[in-house]
Scaffold this motif. Structure first.
Motif, PDB file in Angstrom:
ATOM      1  N   CYS A   1      -0.314   6.336  -6.897  1.00  0.00           N
ATOM      2  CA  CYS A   1      -1.543   5.764  -7.054  1.00  0.00           C
ATOM      3  C   CYS A   1      -2.651   6.503  -6.323  1.00  0.00           C
ATOM      4  CB  CYS A   1      -1.788   4.280  -6.836  1.00  0.00           C
ATOM      5  SG  CYS A   1      -0.727   3.085  -7.926  1.00  0.00           S
ATOM      6  N   SER A   2      -4.054   6.422  -7.082  1.00  0.00           N
ATOM      7  CA  SER A   2      -5.122   7.065  -6.030  1.00  0.00           C
ATOM      8  C   SER A   2      -5.549   6.242  -5.139  1.00  0.00           C
ATOM      9  CB  SER A   2      -6.283   7.347  -7.097  1.00  0.00           C
ATOM     10  OG  SER A   2      -7.046   6.239  -7.443  1.00  0.00           O
ATOM     11  N   ALA A   3      -6.251   6.704  -3.932  1.00  0.00           N
ATOM     12  CA  ALA A   3      -6.665   5.944  -2.990  1.00  0.00           C
ATOM     13  C   ALA A   3      -7.280   4.732  -3.430  1.00  0.00           C
ATOM     14  CB  ALA A   3      -7.254   6.712  -1.897  1.00  0.00           C
TER      15      ALA A   3
ATOM     16  N   CYS B   1       0.790  -1.164   0.026  1.00  0.00           N
ATOM     17  CA  CYS B   1      -0.043   0.020  -0.028  1.00  0.00           C
ATOM     18  C   CYS B   1       0.957   1.176  -0.090  1.00  0.00           C
ATOM     19  CB  CYS B   1      -0.973  -0.127   1.276  1.00  0.00           C
ATOM     20  SG  CYS B   1      -2.176  -1.219   1.334  1.00  0.00           S
ATOM     21  N   ARG B   2       1.973   1.263   0.788  1.00  0.00           N
ATOM     22  CA  ARG B   2       2.927   2.439   0.958  1.00  0.00           C
ATOM     23  C   ARG B   2       3.368   2.644  -0.468  1.00  0.00           C
ATOM     24  NH1 ARG B   2       7.902   2.560   0.945  1.00  0.00           N
ATOM     25  NH2 ARG B   2       7.898   0.283   1.718  1.00  0.00           N
ATOM     26  N   ARG B   3       3.809   1.595  -1.032  1.00  0.00           N
ATOM     27  CA  ARG B   3       4.762   1.604  -2.415  1.00  0.00           C
ATOM     28  C   ARG B   3       3.816   2.228  -3.553  1.00  0.00           C
ATOM     29  NH1 ARG B   3       8.599  -3.098  -3.609  1.00  0.00           N
ATOM     30  NH2 ARG B   3       9.311  -1.405  -4.820  1.00  0.00           N
ATOM     31  N   LEU B   4       2.487   1.603  -3.277  1.00  0.00           N
ATOM     32  CA  LEU B   4       1.411   2.304  -4.451  1.00  0.00           C
ATOM     33  C   LEU B   4       1.455   3.644  -4.148  1.00  0.00           C
ATOM     34  CD1 LEU B   4      -0.869  -1.052  -4.435  1.00  0.00           C
ATOM     35  CD2 LEU B   4       0.234  -0.214  -6.380  1.00  0.00           C
ATOM     36  N   ALA B   5       1.212   4.107  -2.976  1.00  0.00           N
ATOM     37  CA  ALA B   5       1.008   5.611  -2.687  1.00  0.00           C
ATOM     38  C   ALA B   5       2.137   6.115  -3.148  1.00  0.00           C
ATOM     39  CB  ALA B   5       0.569   5.713  -1.221  1.00  0.00           C
TER      40      ALA B   5
END
Length: 124
Positions: free
Chosen positions: A84-86, A76-80
């Protein structure tokens, strides 16, 4: 696509396979539709995978903080951090609420996120 049915919520997620994982899957012989199986070839059930993961981490000399849950949080952190959007992150992580997701992504690199946001505003 990976299809995952969440045990806690019962929600089914369809997640595209990352190219790096696809390369590993392609190189790994398998006779099963489920690619993570027990020594007897059956899918993991309940907490069995978490217990086995702990055993693998212990055998590798990794710290106690290394858990499957920690991998989810790191993803999740890496996607943020990748911008990436929520909603995009929630589609992959399976989080049902924004409040839950915020807890997972609060460790995202603030400076990188700010640069990403500014880059989007100046590109328009």
């Amino acid at each position: 696509m990976l299809t995952v049915k969440q045990q806690k919520t019962g929600a089914t997620l369809a997640i595209p396979v990352h190219s790096h994982l696809q390369a590993v899957l392609d190189a790994t012989p398998s006779e099963h539709l489920t690619f993570l199986t027990t020594a007897t070839g059956k899918p993991y059930g309940g907490d069995h995978f978490s217990r086995r993961f702990r055993e693998w981490c212990d055998a590798a000399g990794l710290p106690r903080r290394c858990t499957p849950h920690g991998l989810r949080k790191a993803a999740c952190r890496r996607l943020a951090e990748a911008g990436c959007s929520a909603n995009e992150i929630m589609a992959i992580s399976g989080h049902a609420t924004m409040k839950e997701l915020v807890r997972y992504t609060k460790a995202a690199d603030q400076a990188r996120l700010a640069r990403n946001a500014m880059a989007r505003t100046t590109a328009a």
